[in-house]
Structures are given as C-alpha cells and as structure tokens.
Scaffold this motif. Structure first.
Motif, PDB file in Angstrom:
ATOM      1  N   VAL A   1       7.235   1.801  -3.654  1.00 42.92           N
ATOM      2  CA  VAL A   1       6.704   0.616  -2.972  1.00 42.92           C
ATOM      3  C   VAL A   1       7.631   0.233  -1.813  1.00 42.92           C
ATOM      4  CG1 VAL A   1       6.236  -1.860  -3.194  1.00 42.92           C
ATOM      5  CG2 VAL A   1       5.459  -0.267  -4.963  1.00 42.92           C
TER       6      VAL A   1
ATOM      7  N   GLU B   1       8.855  -2.974  -9.726  1.00 49.95           N
ATOM      8  CA  GLU B   1       7.626  -2.440  -9.128  1.00 49.95           C
ATOM      9  C   GLU B   1       7.655  -0.922  -9.226  1.00 49.95           C
ATOM     10  OE1 GLU B   1       7.925  -4.155  -5.276  1.00 49.95           O
ATOM     11  OE2 GLU B   1       9.662  -2.969  -4.702  1.00 49.95           O
TER      12      GLU B   1
ATOM     13  N   ASN C   1       8.983  -2.424   1.024  1.00 45.04           N
ATOM     14  CA  ASN C   1       9.163  -3.882   0.925  1.00 45.04           C
ATOM     15  C   ASN C   1       8.183  -4.690   1.760  1.00 45.04           C
ATOM     16  OD1 ASN C   1      10.469  -3.092   3.343  1.00 45.04           O
ATOM     17  ND2 ASN C   1      12.004  -4.737   3.191  1.00 45.04           N
TER      18      ASN C   1
ATOM     19  N   HIS D   1       0.648  -5.785  -1.246  1.00 42.48           N
ATOM     20  CA  HIS D   1       0.725  -4.428  -1.783  1.00 42.48           C
ATOM     21  C   HIS D   1      -0.630  -4.126  -2.427  1.00 42.48           C
ATOM     22  CE1 HIS D   1       5.033  -4.532  -1.023  1.00 42.48           C
ATOM     23  NE2 HIS D   1       5.069  -5.708  -1.621  1.00 42.48           N
TER      24      HIS D   1
ATOM     25  N   THR E   1      -0.470  -2.373  -6.227  1.00 46.09           N
ATOM     26  CA  THR E   1       0.370  -2.763  -7.361  1.00 46.09           C
ATOM     27  C   THR E   1       0.711  -4.246  -7.371  1.00 46.09           C
ATOM     28  OG1 THR E   1       2.461  -2.314  -8.516  1.00 46.09           O
ATOM     29  CG2 THR E   1       2.535  -2.269  -6.116  1.00 46.09           C
TER      30      THR E   1
ATOM     31  N   TYR F   1       8.689   3.283 -12.789  1.00 49.25           N
ATOM     32  CA  TYR F   1       8.959   1.977 -12.185  1.00 49.25           C
ATOM     33  C   TYR F   1      10.440   1.867 -11.845  1.00 49.25           C
ATOM     34  CZ  TYR F   1       4.331   0.164 -13.019  1.00 49.25           C
ATOM     35  OH  TYR F   1       2.973  -0.039 -12.958  1.00 49.25           O
TER      36      TYR F   1
ATOM     37  N   LYS G   1      -1.587  -7.645  -7.384  1.00 51.01           N
ATOM     38  CA  LYS G   1      -1.988  -6.592  -6.451  1.00 51.01           C
ATOM     39  C   LYS G   1      -2.929  -7.142  -5.382  1.00 51.01           C
ATOM     40  CE  LYS G   1      -4.745  -3.649  -8.464  1.00 51.01           C
ATOM     41  NZ  LYS G   1      -5.196  -2.500  -9.284  1.00 51.01           N
TER      42      LYS G   1
ATOM     43  N   LEU H   1      13.747  -7.268  -8.370  1.00 49.01           N
ATOM     44  CA  LEU H   1      12.356  -6.851  -8.201  1.00 49.01           C
ATOM     45  C   LEU H   1      12.025  -5.765  -9.215  1.00 49.01           C
ATOM     46  CD1 LEU H   1      12.302  -6.310  -4.311  1.00 49.01           C
ATOM     47  CD2 LEU H   1      11.459  -8.315  -5.555  1.00 49.01           C
TER      48      LEU H   1
ATOM     49  N   GLU I   1       3.709  -7.029  -8.270  1.00 47.45           N
ATOM     50  CA  GLU I   1       5.139  -6.975  -7.942  1.00 47.45           C
ATOM     51  C   GLU I   1       5.830  -8.166  -8.628  1.00 47.45           C
ATOM     52  OE1 GLU I   1       6.145  -7.818  -3.801  1.00 47.45           O
ATOM     53  OE2 GLU I   1       7.690  -6.258  -3.908  1.00 47.45           O
TER      54      GLU I   1
END
Lengths: 120, 120
Positions: A102, A98, A104, A45, A48, A29, A80, A96, A50
């Motif tokens: 990932v 995540e 944006n 997303h 996942t 992460y 998610k 953030l 976030e």
C-alpha cells in the motif's frame, strides 16, 4: 533469537515525517511506524481498509462527512475506498497496519508519496 | 458517526481472562483485546501468523527454542505453525491481530478455548 519490537524505540531511528517504516510483517500485512505533522493530502485506498493506531501524541483523520480525533492508545479503521486526510498540529507517532504494497498517498500521488517497503 | 476506538476503554467492559473480544476489523482481519493471567496452553496456528501487542502490563511468549519478553508498547509476531505459550505473572492487557476465525487455542483445543468472534 526472537525478540520484542518496541514501538517507541523504532521511532528513534528516523525523523522524516510522512515516511512510513516497516517494523513487522504478519502474513501479507505490514506494521509500519510513521511520524506525521501538518496536513497530508486527501486520498483513498480503493483495495483495502487501513488502520491508524496512535503511539504518542494526537492526530485527526478528516473524512468527507466527519472527523475522527485520535490520542495515544486509540485506533481507527479507515474503510476501503473512503477519502481521508490525516492531520496533526504537533508531531504525532502512529502505527499503521495495512497490506504489503500500500502506497501512503493512495490514489492521489504527489509530493508526499513515500518510498514503499522501507524497513527499520 | 466515525469515532476512535480507545483500547484501554474496551478493557473496562469485560474481566474474564483468556477470552478475546473483537474491537475492530480491517478487511478479513480482526483486532482483539484480551486479558491474560497465568500460563496458557502450548499451541500453534497452522494457517496464520499472530500478532501480540501489549497495551498494559508485561507478558512472555514462550517458544520451544526461546522466550520473548513483552512490556507495554512492545509487539511480537508469532510465525505461522510455531508452537507458543503466552504467560503473564500479573494480569496483562494485550491487543491481538489475526485473521477472522482464528481460535485462541489453535491446534490444542481444551478448556481454555474461548468463543470466537465475540465483539465488545
């Protein structure tokens, strides 16, 4: 030499909005700082959750069925697959959390898509 | 209804030290608030990194080869398998981020071992 990561200090190193910078990794992460201002694109997303944690300022996270208001010291987990749109009337500093990799803008792509995995 | 999680508000709901409370989950990770005061036990987590982010106050994380000083708004990632000891001269409010199921005392066990997965 082990040393603390100061969140506000990290923001002094860049001024672009909607362009996350990685400041730390925990397993697979990443912790990222991002300046947000104005209205982002609606996106989701699919793989996942976030986390948004406000460091300074205020923002909202618009959802299709509601809105979350966040001030400094407040966080929200976007589940998610849930469409959301971050918005800030004045510039807001956000942390953030995540998984590594990932993007944006999630499924949306477009002009706001930032380079990934940029460290500061 | 989706709503923000206010970190400081969460601390008003409990007063025990060294007893983490889960406030949110992101995938299989948990965000936990914990009050720390005094010297914890030396321990390590063999399977995971662990994030400390100070919400209010000051703390140190002693390592076998150094020490990390953390004030409010500062974070540190203790790497997997690295022995560490959290210490706070005055009570300090901390946000932890780590996988679901991590026990606070890691390999050490003992009197400071807190119940796991307690939500607030």
């Amino acid at each position: 030499m082990a040393s603390a990561i100061n969140l506000l200090d990290k923001f002094t190193g860049f001024h672009e909005t909607w362009s996350p910078r990685v400041i730390a990794e925990m397993n697979d992460y990443q912790f990222k700082v991002v300046r947000i201002h104005g209205e982002f694109v609606w996106h989701r997303h699919d793989d996942t959750d976030e986390v948004f944690l406000v460091v300074e300022g205020r923002m909202t996270i618009e959802l299709r069925d509601g809105i979350v208001h966040l001030a400094a010291g407040e966080m929200y987990v976007v589940p998610k697959g849930v469409e959301h749109r971050p918005v800030a009337r004045s510039e807001c500093k956000v942390l953030l959390v995540e998984p590594r990799g990932v993007v944006n803008t999630g499924d949306a792509g477009g002009a706001y898509t930032a380079p990934n995995d940029v460290w500061i």
